[in-house]
Design a protein around this motif. Sequence first.
Motif, PDB file in Angstrom:
ATOM      1  N   MET A   1     -19.339  71.746  40.857  1.00  0.00           N
ATOM      2  CA  MET A   1     -20.769  71.495  40.600  1.00  0.00           C
ATOM      3  C   MET A   1     -21.112  70.041  40.962  1.00  0.00           C
ATOM      4  SD  MET A   1     -22.777  71.499  36.984  1.00  0.00           S
ATOM      5  CE  MET A   1     -22.416  73.179  36.500  1.00  0.00           C
ATOM      6  N   GLU A   2     -22.240  69.865  41.635  1.00  0.00           N
ATOM      7  CA  GLU A   2     -22.664  68.511  41.987  1.00  0.00           C
ATOM      8  C   GLU A   2     -22.959  67.726  40.711  1.00  0.00           C
ATOM      9  OE1 GLU A   2     -26.051  66.229  44.640  1.00  0.00           O
ATOM     10  OE2 GLU A   2     -26.124  68.401  44.383  1.00  0.00           O
ATOM     11  N   LYS A   3     -22.624  66.444  40.752  1.00  0.00           N
ATOM     12  CA  LYS A   3     -22.848  65.625  39.559  1.00  0.00           C
ATOM     13  C   LYS A   3     -24.179  64.887  39.673  1.00  0.00           C
ATOM     14  CE  LYS A   3     -18.166  64.708  37.986  1.00  0.00           C
ATOM     15  NZ  LYS A   3     -17.121  63.684  37.805  1.00  0.00           N
ATOM     16  N   ALA A   4     -24.707  64.567  38.531  1.00  0.00           N
ATOM     17  CA  ALA A   4     -25.932  63.769  38.512  1.00  0.00           C
ATOM     18  C   ALA A   4     -25.855  62.830  37.316  1.00  0.00           C
ATOM     19  CB  ALA A   4     -27.162  64.672  38.386  1.00  0.00           C
ATOM     20  N   THR A   5     -26.464  61.665  37.451  1.00  0.00           N
ATOM     21  CA  THR A   5     -26.546  60.766  36.293  1.00  0.00           C
ATOM     22  C   THR A   5     -28.004  60.402  36.031  1.00  0.00           C
ATOM     23  OG1 THR A   5     -26.401  58.661  37.491  1.00  0.00           O
ATOM     24  CG2 THR A   5     -24.307  59.725  36.871  1.00  0.00           C
ATOM     25  N   LEU A   6     -28.281  60.229  34.784  1.00  0.00           N
ATOM     26  CA  LEU A   6     -29.636  59.899  34.349  1.00  0.00           C
ATOM     27  C   LEU A   6     -29.526  58.683  33.421  1.00  0.00           C
ATOM     28  CD1 LEU A   6     -32.650  60.548  34.084  1.00  0.00           C
ATOM     29  CD2 LEU A   6     -32.057  62.298  32.405  1.00  0.00           C
ATOM     30  N   THR A   7     -30.109  57.566  33.837  1.00  0.00           N
ATOM     31  CA  THR A   7     -30.009  56.326  33.056  1.00  0.00           C
ATOM     32  C   THR A   7     -31.350  56.026  32.386  1.00  0.00           C
ATOM     33  OG1 THR A   7     -28.367  55.452  34.566  1.00  0.00           O
ATOM     34  CG2 THR A   7     -29.514  53.844  33.175  1.00  0.00           C
ATOM     35  N   THR A   9     -33.140  53.098  30.820  1.00  0.00           N
ATOM     36  CA  THR A   9     -32.948  51.648  30.789  1.00  0.00           C
ATOM     37  C   THR A   9     -33.364  51.032  29.459  1.00  0.00           C
ATOM     38  OG1 THR A   9     -35.122  51.235  31.755  1.00  0.00           O
ATOM     39  CG2 THR A   9     -33.280  51.485  33.292  1.00  0.00           C
ATOM     40  N   ASP A  10     -34.244  51.680  28.708  1.00  0.00           N
ATOM     41  CA  ASP A  10     -34.687  51.049  27.452  1.00  0.00           C
ATOM     42  C   ASP A  10     -33.618  51.102  26.371  1.00  0.00           C
ATOM     43  OD1 ASP A  10     -35.034  53.839  27.057  1.00  0.00           O
ATOM     44  OD2 ASP A  10     -36.655  53.519  25.627  1.00  0.00           O
ATOM     45  N   VAL A  11     -32.603  51.958  26.546  1.00  0.00           N
ATOM     46  CA  VAL A  11     -31.505  51.987  25.570  1.00  0.00           C
ATOM     47  C   VAL A  11     -30.161  51.733  26.248  1.00  0.00           C
ATOM     48  CG1 VAL A  11     -32.633  53.385  23.800  1.00  0.00           C
ATOM     49  CG2 VAL A  11     -31.515  54.520  25.719  1.00  0.00           C
ATOM     50  N   SER A  12     -30.169  51.400  27.535  1.00  0.00           N
ATOM     51  CA  SER A  12     -28.950  51.077  28.303  1.00  0.00           C
ATOM     52  C   SER A  12     -27.910  52.196  28.226  1.00  0.00           C
ATOM     53  CB  SER A  12     -28.320  49.769  27.798  1.00  0.00           C
ATOM     54  OG  SER A  12     -29.239  48.735  27.808  1.00  0.00           O
ATOM     55  N   ILE A  13     -28.362  53.422  28.356  1.00  0.00           N
ATOM     56  CA  ILE A  13     -27.443  54.564  28.286  1.00  0.00           C
ATOM     57  C   ILE A  13     -27.585  55.415  29.543  1.00  0.00           C
ATOM     58  CG2 ILE A  13     -26.939  56.740  27.080  1.00  0.00           C
ATOM     59  CD1 ILE A  13     -27.690  55.345  24.464  1.00  0.00           C
ATOM     60  N   THR A  14     -26.423  55.766  30.113  1.00  0.00           N
ATOM     61  CA  THR A  14     -26.384  56.674  31.251  1.00  0.00           C
ATOM     62  C   THR A  14     -25.744  57.982  30.801  1.00  0.00           C
ATOM     63  OG1 THR A  14     -26.207  54.864  32.835  1.00  0.00           O
ATOM     64  CG2 THR A  14     -25.447  57.032  33.571  1.00  0.00           C
ATOM     65  N   VAL A  15     -26.369  59.076  31.141  1.00  0.00           N
ATOM     66  CA  VAL A  15     -25.819  60.389  30.764  1.00  0.00           C
ATOM     67  C   VAL A  15     -25.412  61.127  32.039  1.00  0.00           C
ATOM     68  CG1 VAL A  15     -26.209  62.482  29.427  1.00  0.00           C
ATOM     69  CG2 VAL A  15     -27.511  60.433  28.887  1.00  0.00           C
ATOM     70  N   ASN A  16     -24.183  61.671  32.036  1.00  0.00           N
ATOM     71  CA  ASN A  16     -23.762  62.545  33.130  1.00  0.00           C
ATOM     72  C   ASN A  16     -24.340  63.930  32.831  1.00  0.00           C
ATOM     73  OD1 ASN A  16     -22.052  60.536  34.358  1.00  0.00           O
ATOM     74  ND2 ASN A  16     -20.717  60.840  32.579  1.00  0.00           N
ATOM     75  N   VAL A  17     -25.198  64.395  33.706  1.00  0.00           N
ATOM     76  CA  VAL A  17     -25.925  65.637  33.391  1.00  0.00           C
ATOM     77  C   VAL A  17     -25.696  66.694  34.470  1.00  0.00           C
ATOM     78  CG1 VAL A  17     -27.740  64.470  32.088  1.00  0.00           C
ATOM     79  CG2 VAL A  17     -28.023  64.797  34.547  1.00  0.00           C
ATOM     80  N   PRO A  18     -25.773  67.953  34.088  1.00  0.00           N
ATOM     81  CA  PRO A  18     -25.741  69.003  35.114  1.00  0.00           C
ATOM     82  C   PRO A  18     -27.043  68.995  35.905  1.00  0.00           C
ATOM     83  CG  PRO A  18     -25.459  69.911  32.883  1.00  0.00           C
ATOM     84  CD  PRO A  18     -25.875  68.493  32.730  1.00  0.00           C
ATOM     85  N   PRO A  19     -26.978  69.198  37.225  1.00  0.00           N
ATOM     86  CA  PRO A  19     -28.228  69.268  37.990  1.00  0.00           C
ATOM     87  C   PRO A  19     -29.152  70.316  37.393  1.00  0.00           C
ATOM     88  CG  PRO A  19     -26.344  69.192  39.467  1.00  0.00           C
ATOM     89  CD  PRO A  19     -25.779  69.354  38.079  1.00  0.00           C
ATOM     90  N   GLY A  20     -30.425  69.980  37.367  1.00  0.00           N
ATOM     91  CA  GLY A  20     -31.404  70.896  36.783  1.00  0.00           C
ATOM     92  C   GLY A  20     -31.849  70.489  35.395  1.00  0.00           C
ATOM     93  N   THR A  21     -31.223  69.423  34.864  1.00  0.00           N
ATOM     94  CA  THR A  21     -31.578  68.989  33.506  1.00  0.00           C
ATOM     95  C   THR A  21     -32.966  68.337  33.483  1.00  0.00           C
ATOM     96  OG1 THR A  21     -29.251  68.557  33.053  1.00  0.00           O
ATOM     97  CG2 THR A  21     -30.858  67.507  31.584  1.00  0.00           C
TER      98      THR A  21
ATOM     99  N   ILE B 426     -22.438  58.338  28.686  1.00  0.00           N
ATOM    100  CA  ILE B 426     -22.184  59.454  27.774  1.00  0.00           C
ATOM    101  C   ILE B 426     -22.171  60.746  28.580  1.00  0.00           C
ATOM    102  CG2 ILE B 426     -22.989  60.676  25.710  1.00  0.00           C
ATOM    103  CD1 ILE B 426     -24.517  58.229  24.888  1.00  0.00           C
ATOM    104  N   ASP B 427     -21.293  61.619  28.194  1.00  0.00           N
ATOM    105  CA  ASP B 427     -21.254  62.908  28.880  1.00  0.00           C
ATOM    106  C   ASP B 427     -22.249  63.878  28.232  1.00  0.00           C
ATOM    107  OD1 ASP B 427     -19.864  64.283  31.049  1.00  0.00           O
ATOM    108  OD2 ASP B 427     -19.442  65.745  29.458  1.00  0.00           O
ATOM    109  N   PHE B 428     -22.806  64.712  29.066  1.00  0.00           N
ATOM    110  CA  PHE B 428     -23.801  65.690  28.618  1.00  0.00           C
ATOM    111  C   PHE B 428     -23.295  66.509  27.428  1.00  0.00           C
ATOM    112  CE2 PHE B 428     -25.398  70.082  28.973  1.00  0.00           C
ATOM    113  CZ  PHE B 428     -26.755  69.856  28.868  1.00  0.00           C
TER     114      PHE B 428
END
Lengths: 95, 434
Positions: A1-7, A9-21, B426-428
Motif C-alpha cells: 500500500m502506498e504510504k502517506a503522511t499528514l503533518t 503544524t500547530d501541534v508538530s505531529i506527523t501521522v502516517n496514514v493510509p491513502p484516502g484518509t 505517530i502511526d495511524f
Amino acid sequence: MEKATLTFTDVSITVNVPPGTRIIEMSEKVGSGITYGCREGECGTCLTHVVEGAENLSEPSALEMRVLSENLAGSDDRLACQCRVLGGNVKVRPG
Amino acid sequence: MSVPPFALRPPAPRTTGPEGPVTVAPGVTWIGALDPGLRSFDVILKTSNGTTYNSYLVRGSEGVAVIDTVKAEFTGAFFKRFEESASYDEIRYIVLNHLEPDHTGAVPELVRRAPQAEILLSPRGLPMLRALLGAEFDNAKVRPVTTGHSADLGDRKLDFINTPYVHWPDTQCTWLADARVLFTCDLFGSHFCDGRLFEDQVDDFRLAFDNYFDRIMRPFRSFVTSALDKIEPLDFAVLAPAHGPILRSAPRDWLARTRLLATPRRKADSAEKVLLIFYVSAYGSTAQLAQAIHDGAEEEPGVRVSLFDLEGSDISPFLDLIEEADGIALGTPTINGDAVRTVWDMLARLVDIETKGKLGAAFGSYGWSGEAVRLVEARLQGLKMRLPEPGLRVKLHPSPEELEEGRAFGRRLAQQLTGTAAPREIDFAELAAR
C-alpha cells in the motif's frame, strides 16, 4: 500500500496514514486546532490551510467548492471534513 | 394647575418612541422597532432597558434600499414605518448586513412584497439566506457583495465593507459616503430602548454599550479590532447600528471606546509566553500534579507559569487572564464519572473570550474510571484550542515517578509554547486506538 503522511503544524505531529484518509479524522485525534462543526461540508468551521502537498489531496467536490467560495477561502484552503490525503506528504494548519 | 396625585402619567418617551419614521440624515430614515419589554437577549444577555431593532431606508434618485429589518414579532411596526416612507415597488435593494433572526424577521415577507429587489449580503451569509427563504431562495434576486463592491441608487451609492465575525461569519458594514453614514449592524450596538433614538438625546446607555460588547463581541475581539481598522479611515459623521442609540454627536468616541474594550483586560507585561495552570483537588492529588506540571514548565526559558486553585476565586478574573494567555492546563479529579462542577463552570465561561488557537491541556487524579480528563479535553477542542499533549491521568495519589511524569508533561507544554517541542511522528493505528 502506498504510504502517506499528514503533518499538523500547530501541534508538530506527523501521522502516517493510509491513502484516502480524511484530514478531520486525524486532526481531532492529534489535538490539532482544526475542529469541525457540521462535518457535512456545510458550515466551513473546519477550514484548513494547506502548507505543503496540496497536489496530494483529493479534488474538491462541487459542495466543497461552493463552501470555500462562500467563506472567501484562499486558494490553499480546503475543508478538512471533505478532502482526503491520496498519498505523499501533506502539511496543514488551521485556516 | 397642579396635577392630582392619582393622575396617570404619560408613558416615558423612551418606551413609546416615534410614531412614524425618523430622519437620520438627508435621504436616510429609521424604520425600525422598539422592544422596551425585552429582558433577555439570545438567552445570554440580560437587557434591563429592552432593545431596539434598527432598520434604515436610504432613498436615491433611482430607488430605495432597505438596510436590515427587525425581529419577526415587530414586522408590523417595521412595515408601517416603511409604508410611510416608500412604496414596495421602489425598493431596489435589500441589504442584509447580518442574518441573525433579530434583523431578518421581516425579510421573507419583504421579499414577497418586493420581488424585484436585489438582496445584497456577504458571501458567508448565503447559507443563512437559503435557510431563511427556503424554497423562495431560488426565485429571489441575490447578489453576494464584499469589500470593493457597491450598489447604485442613481445619485448616491452604497459601498460594502466585509467585517466578518463581528459577531457572525456573515457580518458586514454598509457605507453611504455622501451622507457620511456607516451602517454597522451589531457593531457599536447596545441593547437600550429609548424612543428618542439618538445618543445625544437618550438616557445614559454607557453601561448597556459596554455590556453588549462584553457579551456579544468579546469572544471575537481580534475580529472587532480588524473591523475597526477598516472603518476608522472613513470620514463618518453617523454610526448607525442595528441595536440601541444611533451615534451621531461623538461617533469617534464610541469607536475609541470599542477599541479599548477589544483590548485584553490584562495585557501581558513581557514577551514571555504565558501558561496558566488551574486545578480543583479533592484529596490533594490533582493539586500535587498541578504543582509538578508548574515546576516542569518553569524549567523552560521564556515561559511564565502560574498556578491557581479554581476554588479560591470567582471565575471572571481568571477569564481576563486567560484571554491574554498563550495556554492553559486544567486539572480536575473524576467524581461520579465526570469533571467537577467548578471546572465545568470555568469551561462554560470560556465561550465569553477568544480561545481559538491557544494551547490547552487537561490532567487529574481519579479513583475508578478517570473520565474527567477526556471530557475536559473534548471541551477544550470544542473551543478550538490545540491540544498537542494527551491528558495526564493518575490513579489515586501520584507516585514519585508519576510526579516526575507531571514535570515532564509541564516541560513539554512549555516547549509547545516556545516552539521548541520536538516534532513527533505517530502511526495511524496507534492514533486510531485513542
